[in-house]
Design an enzyme around this catalytic site. Structure first.
Site, short mmCIF file in Angstrom:
data_model
loop_
_atom_site.label_atom_id
_atom_site.label_comp_id
_atom_site.label_asym_id
_atom_site.label_seq_id
_atom_site.Cartn_x
_atom_site.Cartn_y
_atom_site.Cartn_z
N HIS A 109 0.88 -1.17 0.00
CA HIS A 109 0.00 0.00 0.00
C HIS A 109 0.92 1.22 0.00
CE1 HIS A 109 -2.44 -2.89 2.43
NE2 HIS A 109 -3.49 -2.30 1.92
N ASP A 112 2.41 2.03 3.29
CA ASP A 112 3.35 1.06 3.87
C ASP A 112 4.79 1.50 3.57
OD1 ASP A 112 1.08 -0.50 4.25
OD2 ASP A 112 1.47 -1.77 2.51
C1 XUL Z 1 -7.54 -6.45 4.68
C2 XUL Z 1 -6.81 -6.85 3.48
C3 XUL Z 1 -5.96 -5.81 2.83
C4 XUL Z 1 -5.95 -5.86 1.35
C5 XUL Z 1 -5.20 -4.73 0.69
O1 XUL Z 1 -8.35 -7.44 5.23
O2 XUL Z 1 -6.86 -7.99 3.08
O3 XUL Z 1 -4.69 -5.92 3.35
O4 XUL Z 1 -5.37 -7.06 0.89
O5 XUL Z 1 -5.68 -3.50 1.06
#
Ligand code: XUL
Ligand code: CO
Length: 447
Positions: A109, A112
């Site tokens: 993300h 992150d």
């Molecule tokens: C949350 C989840 C996230 C997504 C990406 O449950 O799975 O980490 O994969 O935003």
């Protein structure tokens, strides 16, 4: 014979060398027992079937905190107080880990890898700087980006949702983040771009105009798609279904809900699904069920590999170690013709009580071996004549004659009635569920 497998100036996992395949007899916890990247299964190397990725957030940003207590781990890369020093240290640690583990991909993300600034411009600059470093590290190591995404759920501004927020200004802010994250994904050669609708849903139906919110959601995705294509993004956009947590209800409830939504809004040519095991179980399904629904629709894009805990049903994001789960999952993947540009991303976190540096390796090794075994067993099962006859032979009455004419749309309801009257009470056909379950167990034991 030691070769340098760390990146930058510091080794963050000292004492841990390259993880190699040592075979099923090895008792080395830091070796693969089943994942042999070059081994050919169903005509191609294991690594090309499985396309493993490590997620940045749980593995390099999480430290074990839960709602009842703080982090239990404080690795060297998280200790630096200044984010300008912490973010690059974290990235070097991550690329050292990817390299030592020998995974081909990673996922992230925006927040992150970089930290949010006080303005849109500052956040964009922070992200760009870290994307430059990530690009250099990718080039040095050969590790590739499976997907990027924007975190539209942690910052308090998104407490009522992002693209489905009742406040237009929040929606626009979310768009700014997605635009920057798409730029970053393209810059890093990402093969997919993910939307997990973390807070796209509601806490109370009574204060929510669900119709309007869903229309906004579709429009937002359409504009993101258009922007992505305009900057040369050729990969798939992926929606990751999840029914709840953090919201009471989330719009991307499960695979079939998302498939219907994408088709309703004409988005199914650009968007596919990223199926996460623990999200499927949270929706009351099995992991294999949601994979199957996505695959049947031709929309299986990628997988977030993990598992839940059957005792509580929460999103516990444990590392996948249940062989039945991976066998059933890989049966769907193989029957669907593979993951294409998708992969298997370990969206999984260490238990709070797992505090040794090596635990991150051990957890991933276990998950990779579990999917490798799942692949080998699933390949044997799906090619087995008995399995194929039991599953597909059940439908043989549709292969010719009136059954075939029905499938071709040639029989009316009245025609069907007349055939029923002529043919009389149908003969019973056993479903043979126990036989098929026994067969699968035999294959598992013989692996
Ligand atoms: C949350 C989840 C996230 C997504 C990406 O449950 O799975 O980490 O994969 O935003
Ligand atoms: Co996920």
């Amino acid at each position: 014979m030691s070769r340098r497998v760390f990146i930058g100036d510091t080794e963050y996992f000292p004492g841990i060398e390259q993880i190699n395949y040592e075979g099923p007899e090895s008792d080395n916890p830091l070796a693969f027992k089943a994942y042999d990247p070059a081994r050919i299964v169903a005509g191609k190397p294991m690594e090309e079937h499985l396309r493993f990725a490590v997620c940045y957030w749980h593995s390099f940003c999480g430290g074990g905190a839960d709602p009842f207590g703080p982090d239990t781990r404080s690795p060297a890369w998280a200790k630096k107080a200044d984010p300008n020093a912490r973010a690059p240290a974290r990235m070097d640690a991550a690329f050292e880990f990817f390299t030592k583990l020998n995974v081909p991909y990673w996922c992230f993300h925006d927040v992150d890898i970089a930290w949010e600034g006080a303005s849109v411009e500052e956040s964009e600059r922070n992200l760009q700087a870290m994307v430059e470093l990530a690009k250099a590290r990718q080039q040095e190591t050969g590790i590739k980006l499976l997907w990027g995404t924007a975190n539209l759920f942690s910052n308090p501004r998104y407490m009522n949702g992002a693209a489905t927020n009742p406040n237009f200004n929040v929606l626009a802010y979310a768009a700014a983040q997605v635009k920057a994250a798409l730029d970053a994904t393209v810059e890093l050669g990402g093969e997919n771009y993910v939307f997990w609708g973390g807070r796209e849903g509601y806490a109370s139906l009574q204060n929510t105009d669900t119709k309007r919110e869903l229309e906004h959601f579709a429009m937002f995705l359409e504009k993101a798609r258009d922007y992505g294509r305009s900057i040369g993004f050729k990969g798939s956009f992926l929606i990751e279904p999840k029914p709840m947590e953090p919201m009471y209800h989330q719009y991307d409830f499960d695979a079939q809900t998302v498939i219907g939504f994408l088709r309703q809004h004409g988005l199914d040519r650009d968007f596919k699904l990223n199926i996460e095991a623990n999200h499927a179980t949270l929706a009351g399904h099995t992991f294999a069920h949601d994979l199957r629904m996505a695959a049947d629709a031709g929309l299986l894009g990628s997988i977030d590999a993990n598992r839940g805990n059957s005792q509580n049903g929460w999103d516990t994001d444990q590392f996948p170690t249940d062989l039945y789960d991976t066998v059933h999952a890989m049966m769907v993947v193989l029957e669907a013709g593979g993951l294409g540009r998708g992969g298997l991303n370990f969206d999984a976190k260490l238990r709070r009580e797992s505090t040794d540096l090596e635990d991150l390796f051990i957890a991933h090794i276990g998950g990779m071996d579990c999917f490798a075994r799942g692949l080998i067993i699933a390949n044997r099962i799906t090619n087995d004549e008995r399995y194929r006859a039991l599953k597909y032979g059940r439908y043989s009455s549709f292969d010719s004659g009136d059954g075939k004419r029905f499938e071709a749309g040639e029989l009316s309801l009245a025609d069907l009635r007349n055939l029923a009257a002529t043919n009389g009470e149908p003969q019973q056909l056993s479903g043979k569920q126990e036989l098929i379950e026994n067969l699968i167990n035999d294959f598992i034991v013989r692996c």
